[in-house]
Design an enzyme around this catalytic site. Sequence first.
Site, PDB file in Angstrom:
ATOM      1  N   ASP A  91       1.066  -1.076  -0.124  1.00  0.00           N
ATOM      2  CA  ASP A  91       0.514   0.042  -0.475  1.00  0.00           C
ATOM      3  C   ASP A  91       1.298   1.563   0.162  1.00  0.00           C
ATOM      4  OD1 ASP A  91      -2.413  -1.399   0.575  1.00  0.00           O
ATOM      5  OD2 ASP A  91      -3.324  -0.327   1.491  1.00  0.00           O
ATOM      6  N   HIS A 151     -11.087   6.615  -0.881  1.00  0.00           N
ATOM      7  CA  HIS A 151     -10.482   4.814  -0.249  1.00  0.00           C
ATOM      8  C   HIS A 151     -12.026   5.277   1.008  1.00  0.00           C
ATOM      9  CE1 HIS A 151      -9.990   0.657  -0.168  1.00  0.00           C
ATOM     10  NE2 HIS A 151     -10.042   0.915   0.735  1.00  0.00           N
ATOM     11  N   MET A 152     -12.988   4.580   0.974  1.00  0.00           N
ATOM     12  CA  MET A 152     -13.871   4.512   2.494  1.00  0.00           C
ATOM     13  C   MET A 152     -14.214   2.908   1.857  1.00  0.00           C
ATOM     14  SD  MET A 152     -16.010   7.743   2.085  1.00  0.00           S
ATOM     15  CE  MET A 152     -17.229   7.646   0.724  1.00  0.00           C
ATOM     16  N   GLY A 153     -13.617   2.235   3.528  1.00  0.00           N
ATOM     17  CA  GLY A 153     -13.603   1.029   3.656  1.00  0.00           C
ATOM     18  C   GLY A 153     -13.509   0.523   4.821  1.00  0.00           C
ATOM     19  N   THR A 227     -22.288   1.229   6.973  1.00  0.00           N
ATOM     20  CA  THR A 227     -22.929   2.598   6.717  1.00  0.00           C
ATOM     21  C   THR A 227     -24.265   1.604   6.689  1.00  0.00           C
ATOM     22  OG1 THR A 227     -21.930   2.636   4.759  1.00  0.00           O
ATOM     23  CG2 THR A 227     -20.960   3.646   6.709  1.00  0.00           C
ATOM     24  N   ARG A 228     -24.421   0.767   5.668  1.00  0.00           N
ATOM     25  CA  ARG A 228     -25.234   0.177   5.077  1.00  0.00           C
ATOM     26  C   ARG A 228     -26.468  -0.148   6.617  1.00  0.00           C
ATOM     27  NH1 ARG A 228     -22.568  -4.173   1.819  1.00  0.00           N
ATOM     28  NH2 ARG A 228     -21.880  -4.283   3.379  1.00  0.00           N
ATOM     29  N   GLY A 276     -17.439   3.597  -0.258  1.00  0.00           N
ATOM     30  CA  GLY A 276     -17.787   4.264  -1.954  1.00  0.00           C
ATOM     31  C   GLY A 276     -18.037   4.201  -2.648  1.00  0.00           C
TER      32      GLY A 276
HETATM   33  N1  ADP Z   1     -20.838   0.418   3.235  1.00  0.00           N
HETATM   34  C1  ADP Z   1     -20.685  -0.676   3.007  1.00  0.00           C
HETATM   35  N2  ADP Z   1     -20.483  -1.641   2.096  1.00  0.00           N
HETATM   36  C2  ADP Z   1     -19.489  -3.072   1.946  1.00  0.00           C
HETATM   37  N3  ADP Z   1     -18.740  -2.335   3.515  1.00  0.00           N
HETATM   38  C3  ADP Z   1     -18.743  -1.858   4.356  1.00  0.00           C
HETATM   39  C4  ADP Z   1     -19.408  -0.803   4.426  1.00  0.00           C
HETATM   40  N4  ADP Z   1     -19.808  -0.077   5.327  1.00  0.00           N
HETATM   41  C5  ADP Z   1     -18.974  -0.440   6.115  1.00  0.00           C
HETATM   42  N5  ADP Z   1     -17.908  -0.706   5.507  1.00  0.00           N
HETATM   43  C6  ADP Z   1     -16.951  -2.020   6.161  1.00  0.00           C
HETATM   44  O1  ADP Z   1     -15.744  -1.987   5.501  1.00  0.00           O
HETATM   45  C7  ADP Z   1     -15.103  -3.033   5.534  1.00  0.00           C
HETATM   46  C8  ADP Z   1     -15.123  -3.686   4.345  1.00  0.00           C
HETATM   47  O2  ADP Z   1     -14.239  -4.958   4.334  1.00  0.00           O
HETATM   48  P1  ADP Z   1     -12.859  -5.696   3.829  1.00  0.00           P
HETATM   49  O3  ADP Z   1     -12.813  -4.584   2.073  1.00  0.00           O
HETATM   50  O4  ADP Z   1     -12.692  -6.641   3.965  1.00  0.00           O
HETATM   51  O5  ADP Z   1     -12.386  -3.875   4.398  1.00  0.00           O
HETATM   52  P2  ADP Z   1     -11.055  -3.370   4.818  1.00  0.00           P
HETATM   53  O6  ADP Z   1     -11.970  -2.765   3.504  1.00  0.00           O
HETATM   54  O7  ADP Z   1     -10.927  -2.858   5.881  1.00  0.00           O
HETATM   55  O8  ADP Z   1     -10.314  -4.131   3.396  1.00  0.00           O
HETATM   56  C9  ADP Z   1     -15.995  -4.239   6.650  1.00  0.00           C
HETATM   57  O9  ADP Z   1     -15.086  -4.475   7.936  1.00  0.00           O
HETATM   58  C10 ADP Z   1     -17.592  -3.602   6.550  1.00  0.00           C
HETATM   59  O10 ADP Z   1     -17.641  -4.157   8.225  1.00  0.00           O
HETATM   60  C1  UVW Z   2      -4.825   1.053   4.820  1.00  0.00           C
HETATM   61  C2  UVW Z   2      -6.055   0.010   5.294  1.00  0.00           C
HETATM   62  O1  UVW Z   2      -6.771   0.740   6.216  1.00  0.00           O
HETATM   63  O2  UVW Z   2      -6.193  -0.621   4.510  1.00  0.00           O
HETATM   64  P1  UVW Z   2      -8.537  -1.823   4.996  1.00  0.00           P
HETATM   65  O3  UVW Z   2      -8.750  -0.144   4.201  1.00  0.00           O
HETATM   66  O4  UVW Z   2      -8.161  -2.539   3.715  1.00  0.00           O
HETATM   67  O5  UVW Z   2      -8.345  -1.957   6.325  1.00  0.00           O
HETATM   68 MG    MG Z   3     -11.407  -2.951   1.137  1.00  0.00          MG
END
Ligand code: ADP
Ligand code: UVW
Ligand code: MG
Length: 345
Positions: A91, A151-153, A227-228, A276
């Site tokens: 990353d 990047h929002m995850g 967020t869902r 996102g």
């Molecule tokens: N609207 C959303 N849709 C999908 N995942 C979400 C959402 N809001 C929050 N999340 C969180 O984002 C993460 C997405 O999973 P993953 O891609 O495995 O994690 P990361 O982004 O840490 O690599 C999960 O922990 C999930 O709970």
């Molecule tokens: C770097 C990092 O936060 O990665 P992830 O969103 O996959 O948890």
């Molecule tokens: Mg992810």
Amino acid sequence: MADRDASEPPGPAAAAELRNFLSEVPAPAAVGHRIVHGGPHLTGHTLIDARVRALLADVADLAPLHVTPALPVVDAARELLPDVPHVACFDTVFHKDLPAQARTYAVPERWRAEYGLRRYGFHGLSYSWALQRTAQALGRPVDNLQVVLVHMGGGCSACAVRNGRSVDTTMGLTPLEGLVMSRRSGSLDPGALLWLQRRHGLSTDELDDTLHRHSGLLGLSGTSGDTRDLVRARAEGDAAAALALATFTLSCRRGIASMAASLDRLDALVFTGEIGEDQPEVREEICSALTVLGVRGGLLVPELEDLMREGHRRVDQAGRGVPVLVVATGETQQIAAETRRVLGM
Ligand SMILES: Nc1ncnc2c1ncn2[C@@H]1O[C@H](COP(=O)(O)OP(=O)(O)O)[C@@H](O)[C@H]1O
Ligand SMILES: CC(=O)OP(=O)(O)O
Ligand SMILES: [Mg+2]
């Protein structure tokens, strides 16, 4: 395995899980591993050998949610597939040329030199992918683009890209700094951490666990880091869910606006990552309150299947301000591409 939630380390189960997975797929010619942190020495994607494996162990504590659980997976994969090359894709590589002022923390020389305190930045594989897709979507060369990528995850960050290069980003020495995240706090007054230790006797382990696993959207809502769930709960009158979302979207706006401070102009605002991609309410709440940057709300909502099929969508209404794009998260594809590049395949 690639889709495993980073907050649940695979630990010793890694080998068994990986063996099952490999029994179901064609034999690979190479393996690309997502490694979140390369530390000071691993500044390019690279073949994993004994030296690289040792360097990975050395940086694991800089990304305890990510690198620590990734190492048993790397080991299991190398053991199960000893005859194929394994490549580490980082990353941090995307941010390796951050300008000095963007990578520097305002602490004494000794901390910077001896302890190596500096900003690294993360989500670089996702950003590399999103940047290429943005250039395609806008029909402009990457090296003439000034954009903010978000990047929002599970983890959330924003990045300023100028002419193809990362010039600032919200994550820091570790992936805990910056935006409010799913279960991570993001930035906090450093004075608060000192005070919590002194006044309330919190231990390092308690701080670590709380800031990494019980904060962010989850800590604010008390119910979910997704967020869902929170958009649904807010509609049903859940005030904590509403506060969690409002705090999250303000943190994203602050992050985007602070990234814009490293650019001369904003050619596009780009959303990627799970939130996102599939949470139009969050995109709308961020963009409709960023008019100061020329970004407008009233965003279009593409069908998720269309987005996944085509890989990206413009969601702004043409002629109404800065282009806003959604790019389907491409970390996996980027790892495949980088692995091929490293191996000359
Ligand atoms: N609207 C959303 N849709 C999908 N995942 C979400 C959402 N809001 C929050 N999340 C969180 O984002 C993460 C997405 O999973 P993953 O891609 O495995 O994690 P990361 O982004 O840490 O690599 C999960 O922990 C999930 O709970
Ligand atoms: C770097 C990092 O936060 O990665 P992830 O969103 O996959 O948890
Ligand atoms: Mg992810």
